[in-house]
Design a protein around this motif. Structure first.
Motif, mmCIF file in Angstrom:
data_model
loop_
_atom_site.group_PDB
_atom_site.id
_atom_site.type_symbol
_atom_site.label_atom_id
_atom_site.label_comp_id
_atom_site.label_asym_id
_atom_site.label_seq_id
_atom_site.Cartn_x
_atom_site.Cartn_y
_atom_site.Cartn_z
ATOM 1 N N ASP A 236 -53.408 1.912 100.110
ATOM 2 C CA ASP A 236 -54.839 1.989 100.785
ATOM 3 C C ASP A 236 -55.593 0.595 100.561
ATOM 4 O OD1 ASP A 236 -53.914 4.741 101.217
ATOM 5 O OD2 ASP A 236 -55.467 5.533 99.759
ATOM 6 N N ASP A 237 -55.883 0.123 99.789
ATOM 7 C CA ASP A 237 -56.437 -1.107 99.439
ATOM 8 C C ASP A 237 -56.389 -2.185 100.469
ATOM 9 O OD1 ASP A 237 -57.892 -0.109 97.418
ATOM 10 O OD2 ASP A 237 -56.625 -1.096 95.773
ATOM 11 N N ALA B 149 -59.046 -5.804 111.980
ATOM 12 C CA ALA B 149 -57.661 -5.369 112.567
ATOM 13 C C ALA B 149 -57.882 -4.007 113.260
ATOM 14 C CB ALA B 149 -56.586 -5.292 111.390
ATOM 15 N N ARG B 150 -57.271 -3.833 114.497
ATOM 16 C CA ARG B 150 -57.430 -2.710 115.290
ATOM 17 C C ARG B 150 -56.242 -1.749 114.836
ATOM 18 N NH1 ARG B 150 -59.392 -4.829 121.144
ATOM 19 N NH2 ARG B 150 -61.151 -6.012 120.480
ATOM 20 N N GLY B 151 -55.142 -2.338 114.573
ATOM 21 C CA GLY B 151 -53.898 -1.553 114.258
ATOM 22 C C GLY B 151 -53.370 -1.752 112.890
ATOM 23 N N TYR B 152 -52.642 -0.927 112.471
ATOM 24 C CA TYR B 152 -51.719 -1.170 111.262
ATOM 25 C C TYR B 152 -50.707 -0.415 111.444
ATOM 26 C CZ TYR B 152 -51.502 -2.063 106.061
ATOM 27 O OH TYR B 152 -51.202 -2.269 104.705
ATOM 28 N N LEU B 153 -49.510 -1.010 111.401
ATOM 29 C CA LEU B 153 -48.026 -0.400 111.442
ATOM 30 C C LEU B 153 -47.196 -0.820 110.360
ATOM 31 C CD1 LEU B 153 -47.208 -0.564 115.302
ATOM 32 C CD2 LEU B 153 -48.076 1.371 113.961
ATOM 33 N N LEU B 154 -46.530 -0.045 109.745
ATOM 34 C CA LEU B 154 -45.467 -0.468 108.888
ATOM 35 C C LEU B 154 -44.122 -1.221 109.640
ATOM 36 C CD1 LEU B 154 -45.416 2.312 106.415
ATOM 37 C CD2 LEU B 154 -46.620 0.091 105.975
ATOM 38 N N VAL C 248 -51.752 7.956 107.235
ATOM 39 C CA VAL C 248 -52.765 7.197 106.648
ATOM 40 C C VAL C 248 -54.104 7.626 107.185
ATOM 41 C CG1 VAL C 248 -53.451 4.802 106.481
ATOM 42 C CG2 VAL C 248 -50.896 5.349 106.501
ATOM 43 N N ALA C 249 -54.160 8.142 108.457
ATOM 44 C CA ALA C 249 -55.540 8.328 109.098
ATOM 45 C C ALA C 249 -56.685 8.851 108.311
ATOM 46 C CB ALA C 249 -55.329 8.975 110.440
ATOM 47 N N ALA C 250 -56.416 10.101 107.381
ATOM 48 C CA ALA C 250 -57.310 10.762 106.776
ATOM 49 C C ALA C 250 -57.892 9.893 105.556
ATOM 50 C CB ALA C 250 -56.810 12.119 106.302
ATOM 51 N N ARG C 251 -57.046 9.215 104.928
ATOM 52 C CA ARG C 251 -57.297 8.267 103.947
ATOM 53 C C ARG C 251 -58.073 7.161 104.258
ATOM 54 N NH1 ARG C 251 -51.654 8.089 102.821
ATOM 55 N NH2 ARG C 251 -51.849 5.794 102.628
ATOM 56 N N GLY D 68 -62.072 8.401 104.846
ATOM 57 C CA GLY D 68 -62.446 8.641 103.501
ATOM 58 C C GLY D 68 -62.832 7.160 102.849
ATOM 59 N N ARG D 69 -61.805 6.151 103.080
ATOM 60 C CA ARG D 69 -62.399 4.921 102.406
ATOM 61 C C ARG D 69 -63.256 4.068 103.119
ATOM 62 N NH1 ARG D 69 -58.514 2.626 98.814
ATOM 63 N NH2 ARG D 69 -60.060 1.161 98.574
ATOM 64 N N LEU D 70 -63.110 4.070 104.560
ATOM 65 C CA LEU D 70 -64.223 3.372 105.184
ATOM 66 C C LEU D 70 -65.412 3.933 105.093
ATOM 67 C CD1 LEU D 70 -62.033 2.276 108.226
ATOM 68 C CD2 LEU D 70 -62.735 1.039 106.315
#
Length: 223
Positions: free
Chosen positions: A89-90, A100-105, A131-134, A137-139
């Motif tokens: 998450d960090d 960044a607008r996108g985050y893929l593994l 990852v979306a829900a986390r 919450g973090r943002l």
């Protein structure tokens, strides 16, 4: 509209070439440049003005989070799509906060990558469904205050490297500056921190948990 212009940033040559071959096979996508470091990414972005930058995170010279922040300050209309092995998450939140607008593994299939490219280019935020829900919450939580608000970004960079135990020559090489410039910066930050030795400054930095994002020189590669 013309083809989507993409810059690929990854310090692993095999990964970089593989991503280039994959993206080059997509209709309506053109790979305009590649870069192996964050610093190279800034130079290539300035020269080629890509629509999307596919960004790795753990790289020498300048990590992907800081490279994203600086690149978007230079080219605010460019979209950054992070493609990385880091799924904590960090790291995710740091990348999104940087712009960044996108985050893929790494390991995402080609349909996911193509859809993400088009989505971030259109201004949408793209993250994996797990990852979306986390992320939301973090943002929503306020960003923690900086440990040393009186320091400039450059002084923060130097202090973080002092915390890693680097000498002036190594810091100069890492940041692309002259050793004398590093010495001047260290003298100034000692005054700002209210200490007289670099050992005291290093201790303060370590107590505050200040350190740069991982690079190949500081720990095993996991980009």
């Amino acid at each position: 509209m013309g083809p989507l212009r993409v810059l690929i940033v990854d310090d692993h040559p095999v990964v970089r070439r593989g991503m280039g071959a994959l993206l080059g096979s997509f209709e309506g996508v053109t790979v305009v440049a590649e870069a192996a470091t964050g610093a190279q990414a800034l130079r290539e972005a300035h020269l080629t003005r890509p629509d999307v930058v596919v960004m790795d995170l753990a790289m020498p010279e300048l990590d992907g989070v800081e490279a994203t922040r600086r690149l978007l300050a230079l080219l605010p209309d460019t979209a950054v799509l992070v493609v990385t092995m880091f799924e904590d998450d960090d790291t995710l939140v740091s990348a999104i906060r940087a712009g960044a607008r996108g985050y893929l593994l790494k390991g995402a299939d080609q349909d996911e990558i193509l859809a993400a490219l088009r989505s971030v280019a259109a201004g949408h935020l793209v993250v994996g469904p797990g990852v979306a829900a986390r992320l939301v919450g973090r943002l929503d939580a306020p960003a923690p205050p900086p440990a040393f608000p009186g320091l400039t970004p450059r002084e923060h960079d130097i202090l973080a490297r002092l915390a890693r135990g680097l000498g002036n020559a190594a810091i100069a090489a890492d940041l692309g500056l002259a050793p004398k410039t590093i010495a001047n910066h260290i003298s100034t930050l000692l005054t700002k921190l209210g200490v007289t030795t670099r050992a005291e400054a290093t201790a303060l930095a370590r107590q505050a948990g200040l350190s740069p994002h991982p690079t190949t020189s500081s720990q095993p590669k996991e980009s």
